[in-house]
Design a protein around this motif. Structure first.
Motif, mmCIF file in Angstrom:
data_model
loop_
_atom_site.group_PDB
_atom_site.id
_atom_site.type_symbol
_atom_site.label_atom_id
_atom_site.label_comp_id
_atom_site.label_asym_id
_atom_site.label_seq_id
_atom_site.Cartn_x
_atom_site.Cartn_y
_atom_site.Cartn_z
ATOM 1 N N VAL A 210 -5.876 -17.077 0.994
ATOM 2 C CA VAL A 210 -6.253 -17.407 -0.386
ATOM 3 C C VAL A 210 -5.179 -16.835 -1.327
ATOM 4 O O VAL A 210 -4.833 -15.652 -1.221
ATOM 5 C CB VAL A 210 -7.648 -16.817 -0.734
ATOM 6 N N PRO A 211 -4.606 -17.663 -2.218
ATOM 7 C CA PRO A 211 -3.531 -17.179 -3.088
ATOM 8 C C PRO A 211 -4.051 -16.287 -4.207
ATOM 9 O O PRO A 211 -4.283 -16.728 -5.322
ATOM 10 C CB PRO A 211 -2.921 -18.469 -3.645
ATOM 11 N N LEU A 212 -4.192 -15.011 -3.892
ATOM 12 C CA LEU A 212 -4.735 -14.040 -4.861
ATOM 13 C C LEU A 212 -3.566 -13.275 -5.494
ATOM 14 O O LEU A 212 -3.447 -12.067 -5.347
ATOM 15 C CB LEU A 212 -5.678 -13.083 -4.132
ATOM 16 N N THR A 213 -2.698 -14.006 -6.175
ATOM 17 C CA THR A 213 -1.424 -13.401 -6.570
ATOM 18 C C THR A 213 -1.576 -12.301 -7.613
ATOM 19 O O THR A 213 -0.892 -11.292 -7.555
ATOM 20 C CB THR A 213 -0.482 -14.486 -7.109
ATOM 21 N N LEU A 214 -2.470 -12.506 -8.578
ATOM 22 C CA LEU A 214 -2.505 -11.549 -9.682
ATOM 23 C C LEU A 214 -3.013 -10.182 -9.230
ATOM 24 O O LEU A 214 -2.409 -9.149 -9.508
ATOM 25 C CB LEU A 214 -3.339 -12.098 -10.836
ATOM 26 N N ILE A 215 -4.128 -10.180 -8.511
ATOM 27 C CA ILE A 215 -4.678 -8.891 -8.061
ATOM 28 C C ILE A 215 -3.682 -8.218 -7.101
ATOM 29 O O ILE A 215 -3.472 -7.005 -7.151
ATOM 30 C CB ILE A 215 -6.069 -9.090 -7.422
ATOM 31 N N SER A 216 -3.052 -9.023 -6.253
ATOM 32 C CA SER A 216 -2.067 -8.442 -5.327
ATOM 33 C C SER A 216 -0.914 -7.817 -6.100
ATOM 34 O O SER A 216 -0.443 -6.723 -5.754
ATOM 35 C CB SER A 216 -1.533 -9.514 -4.369
ATOM 36 N N GLU A 217 -0.464 -8.481 -7.170
ATOM 37 C CA GLU A 217 0.605 -7.904 -7.998
ATOM 38 C C GLU A 217 0.136 -6.592 -8.624
ATOM 39 O O GLU A 217 0.910 -5.651 -8.756
ATOM 40 C CB GLU A 217 1.020 -8.867 -9.117
ATOM 41 N N ALA A 218 -1.113 -6.566 -9.030
ATOM 42 C CA ALA A 218 -1.643 -5.342 -9.651
ATOM 43 C C ALA A 218 -1.634 -4.186 -8.644
ATOM 44 O O ALA A 218 -1.328 -3.041 -8.997
ATOM 45 C CB ALA A 218 -3.054 -5.584 -10.178
ATOM 46 N N VAL A 219 -1.948 -4.513 -7.391
ATOM 47 C CA VAL A 219 -1.933 -3.478 -6.346
ATOM 48 C C VAL A 219 -0.490 -3.017 -6.125
ATOM 49 O O VAL A 219 -0.200 -1.814 -6.078
ATOM 50 C CB VAL A 219 -2.543 -4.023 -5.032
ATOM 51 N N HIS A 220 0.434 -3.990 -6.036
ATOM 52 C CA HIS A 220 1.836 -3.629 -5.822
ATOM 53 C C HIS A 220 2.375 -2.804 -6.994
ATOM 54 O O HIS A 220 3.164 -1.883 -6.796
ATOM 55 C CB HIS A 220 2.686 -4.896 -5.646
ATOM 56 N N ALA A 221 1.940 -3.155 -8.200
ATOM 57 C CA ALA A 221 2.417 -2.403 -9.368
ATOM 58 C C ALA A 221 1.982 -0.939 -9.279
ATOM 59 O O ALA A 221 2.740 -0.029 -9.643
ATOM 60 C CB ALA A 221 1.897 -3.047 -10.651
ATOM 61 N N ARG A 222 0.752 -0.699 -8.775
ATOM 62 C CA ARG A 222 0.323 0.706 -8.624
ATOM 63 C C ARG A 222 1.204 1.400 -7.590
ATOM 64 O O ARG A 222 1.549 2.570 -7.729
ATOM 65 C CB ARG A 222 -1.144 0.777 -8.189
ATOM 66 N N MET A 223 1.561 0.638 -6.538
ATOM 67 C CA MET A 223 2.383 1.262 -5.493
ATOM 68 C C MET A 223 3.780 1.592 -6.025
ATOM 69 O O MET A 223 4.333 2.643 -5.722
ATOM 70 C CB MET A 223 2.461 0.332 -4.286
ATOM 71 N N LEU A 224 4.331 0.678 -6.817
ATOM 72 C CA LEU A 224 5.650 0.943 -7.417
ATOM 73 C C LEU A 224 5.556 2.128 -8.382
ATOM 74 O O LEU A 224 6.445 2.980 -8.439
ATOM 75 C CB LEU A 224 6.160 -0.318 -8.140
ATOM 76 N N SER A 225 4.433 2.187 -9.101
ATOM 77 C CA SER A 225 4.277 3.282 -10.072
ATOM 78 C C SER A 225 4.301 4.638 -9.372
ATOM 79 O O SER A 225 4.773 5.627 -9.917
ATOM 80 C CB SER A 225 2.979 3.112 -10.878
ATOM 81 N N ALA A 226 3.796 4.662 -8.141
ATOM 82 C CA ALA A 226 3.715 5.940 -7.417
ATOM 83 C C ALA A 226 5.102 6.456 -7.013
ATOM 84 O O ALA A 226 5.264 7.631 -6.712
ATOM 85 C CB ALA A 226 2.830 5.772 -6.185
ATOM 86 N N ARG A 227 6.112 5.567 -7.011
ATOM 87 C CA ARG A 227 7.464 5.990 -6.614
ATOM 88 C C ARG A 227 8.231 6.537 -7.825
ATOM 89 O O ARG A 227 9.278 6.008 -8.197
ATOM 90 C CB ARG A 227 8.211 4.819 -6.003
ATOM 91 N N LYS A 228 7.670 7.539 -8.422
ATOM 92 C CA LYS A 228 8.197 8.044 -9.694
ATOM 93 C C LYS A 228 9.652 8.510 -9.583
ATOM 94 O O LYS A 228 10.510 8.073 -10.345
ATOM 95 C CB LYS A 228 7.302 9.185 -10.190
ATOM 96 N N SER A 229 9.942 9.394 -8.615
ATOM 97 C CA SER A 229 11.283 9.970 -8.592
ATOM 98 C C SER A 229 12.318 8.890 -8.284
ATOM 99 O O SER A 229 13.423 8.900 -8.829
ATOM 100 C CB SER A 229 11.363 11.128 -7.604
ATOM 101 N N GLU A 230 11.926 7.944 -7.455
ATOM 102 C CA GLU A 230 12.845 6.854 -7.123
ATOM 103 C C GLU A 230 13.124 6.008 -8.374
ATOM 104 O O GLU A 230 14.249 5.578 -8.625
ATOM 105 C CB GLU A 230 12.191 5.987 -6.036
ATOM 106 N N ARG A 231 12.076 5.787 -9.185
ATOM 107 C CA ARG A 231 12.253 4.998 -10.415
ATOM 108 C C ARG A 231 13.124 5.741 -11.424
ATOM 109 O O ARG A 231 13.932 5.147 -12.117
ATOM 110 C CB ARG A 231 10.887 4.659 -11.035
ATOM 111 N N VAL A 232 12.937 7.051 -11.483
ATOM 112 C CA VAL A 232 13.742 7.842 -12.428
ATOM 113 C C VAL A 232 15.224 7.733 -12.046
ATOM 114 O O VAL A 232 16.091 7.501 -12.896
ATOM 115 C CB VAL A 232 13.269 9.324 -12.430
ATOM 116 N N ALA A 233 15.491 7.819 -10.748
ATOM 117 C CA ALA A 233 16.878 7.709 -10.285
ATOM 118 C C ALA A 233 17.416 6.307 -10.558
ATOM 119 O O ALA A 233 18.548 6.146 -11.021
ATOM 120 C CB ALA A 233 16.945 8.029 -8.794
ATOM 121 N N ALA A 234 16.578 5.291 -10.314
ATOM 122 C CA ALA A 234 17.025 3.911 -10.532
ATOM 123 C C ALA A 234 17.279 3.658 -12.013
ATOM 124 O O ALA A 234 18.226 2.942 -12.380
ATOM 125 C CB ALA A 234 15.977 2.934 -9.997
#
Ligand code: 6PG
Length: 479
Positions: free
Chosen positions: A275-299
């Protein structure tokens, strides 16, 4: 001693508040908590003038209950639920009812429903939404499991649930894990709504240059219209909240979102069921990306992350666009959520009452909103449209929002502000309303490198063809 109507295991925030809510509605409640100090504190704080019985152990709790016994588990999902059920089972009799009110995985509830049925015990998996206040004064309740339990527990739970126009936000959803499934979808939608709002806040701040008070005013105004909802309302309040030094508190909150797993389950379930549940899946991925704080700061240091601002004179145009984008993307999210439930209903043999589900989310729960009344109306049409996006009301709404939605996504792209949920919703919409999409190219590629075959647009779709791409270019009908 007068027997209690219900026994509650677990006096955490939710268990304690449900106990008080039940007691307020005139039900006799027995409570048990593994750590007895928690029970003592609960009784000291709330016990006066109430008929709440205390049990020191599960045996005592069971002995305090009238027949059939009704026991509500408000313990952490997973092992704790498993352990309590294991201890309770030998103490119970056929006809007794065990309700799991935690955020349990619906597959566990499917299994527990079957296992307890073997002992004649009725298992109910009940989603409970609304947090502390909801539990205390009117939650949204999503029960499912052993149907025989429903007539016994219906009045009690409908009495404590939130109400809209006198209708309780508590309806029976089906057997097995149907209740916890619907709660899982509720939580997935909650993730989507929260992500959309967060993206809009980020755009307001970093592309439009709005102050926190301006942002708060905007959400408060939006809450008076089509977007009226609990999450919009609390966002306005959150944006106004000041820290000790008077600066906006949100700026002091680390941008790393936690999660307890229900969003991941939803996304996982969608993938497993195609089932193409793209929006909720993106929301989950966004939380996962948010958790990579130090990596984002470096990037950010390496790749740059400073977006520019729009001209002040364009702000109000973009604010209208953000409003429309939020509304349209939310509609996509709910469309996808209901698609997933429709698929799950088929797979699990559940007759999920979709209109009732929209109704029981209209109050008490985290995703409560005005919008859910329109969704309920859609499921009352004859025939029910194949999806919410094909409902005449929503189709007109989304078309009216489309120009603003595109402008908002362009704003995000142009100014380098991440808006995965707003933009993936638009891509889904464009894909969904496209009668002739791009998958013909994929099918040709699959057939080219792997002879996976394709169907033709000008023939019987049941025939599959293979082209000799590297040979004479001829076509053969695949067996
Ligand atoms: C509700 C909420 C509740 C809880 C979430 C939080 O309906 O009352 O959904 O169940 O707030 O589970 O989930 P995350 O920690 O995964 O954000």
């Amino acid at each position: 001693m007068t027997k209690s109507d219900i026994g509650i295991v677990g006096l955490g925030v939710m268990g304690a508040n449900l106990a008080l809510n039940l007691s307020d509605k005139g039900y006799r409640v027995s409570v048990y908590n593994r750590t007895s100090a928690v029970t003592s504190e609960f009784i000291e704080t709330h016990g006066q003038g109430r008929t709440i019985a205390v049990a020191d152990n599960l045996q005592q709790l069971v002995s305090q209950l009238g027949s059939p016994r009704v026991i509500l588990l408000m313990v952490t999902a997973g092992r704790a639920v498993e352990a309590v059920i294991e201890q309770l089972q030998p103490l119970l009799e056929p006809g007794d009812i065990v309700i799991d009110g935690g955020n349990s995985n619906y597959q566990d509830s499917n299994r527990r429903w079957l296992e307890l049925a073997a002992w004649g015990i009725h298992f109910v998996g009940m989603g409970v939404s609304g947090g502390e206040d909801g539990a205390r004064f009117g939650p949204s309740l999503m029960p499912g499991g052993a149907a025989a339990a429903w007539p016994v527990i219906r009045d009690m739970f409908q009495a404590i649930a939130a109400r809209v126009d006198g209708v309780p936000c508590c309806q029976w959803l089906g057997d097995g894990g149907a209740g916890h499934y619907v709660k899982m979808i509720h939580n997935g939608i909650e993730y989507g709504d929260m992500q959309l709002i967060a993206e809009v806040c980020h755009l307001m701040q970093h592309a439009l240059g709005l102050s926190h008070d301006d942002m708060a005013d905007c959400f408060a105004a939006w809450n008076g219209g089509r977007l009226e909802s609990y999450l919009i309302e609390i966002t306005a309040r959150i944006l106004r909240q000041r820290d000790r030094d008077g600066s906006p508190l949100v700026e002091r909150i680390l941008d790393m979102a936690g999660n307890k797993g229900t969003g991941v389950w939803t996304a996982h379930d969608a993938l497993a069921n195609a089932v193409p549940l793209t929006l909720i899946s993106e929301a989950v991925h966004a939380r996962m990306l948010s958790a990579r704080k130090s990596e984002r700061v470096a990037a950010a240091a390496l790749l740059g992350s400073v977006p520019t601002l729009v001209a002040e004179s364009d702000r109000s145009m973009y604010l209208d666009a953000l409003h429309d984008a939020l509304y349209a993307a939310k509609l996509v999210s709910y469309t996808q959520g209901f698609m997933l439930m429709q698929s799950a209903a088929k797979t699990n043999g559940w007759a999920l009452p979709f209109g009732d589900i929209a109704l029981l989310w209209r109050a008490g729960c985290i995703i409560r909103s005005r919008f859910l009344t329109d969704i309920k109306n859609s499921f009352e049409r004859e025939p029910v449209p194949p999806s919410l996006l094909q409902d005449p009301f929503f189709a007109a709404e989304v078309k009216a929002s489309e120009a603003g939605w595109r402008l908002a996504v362009m704003l995000a792209v142009k100014h380098g502000v991440a808006a995965p949920a707003l933009s993936s919703a638009l891509s889904f919409y464009d894909g969904y309303r496209c009668a002739n999409g791009s998958a013909n190219i994929i099918q040709a590629q699959r057939d080219f490198f792997g002879a996976h075959t394709y169907q033709r647009t000008d023939g019987d779709e049941s025939n599959h063809f293979h082209t000799r791409w590297l040979g004479d270019g001829g076509e053969e009908i695949a067996s």
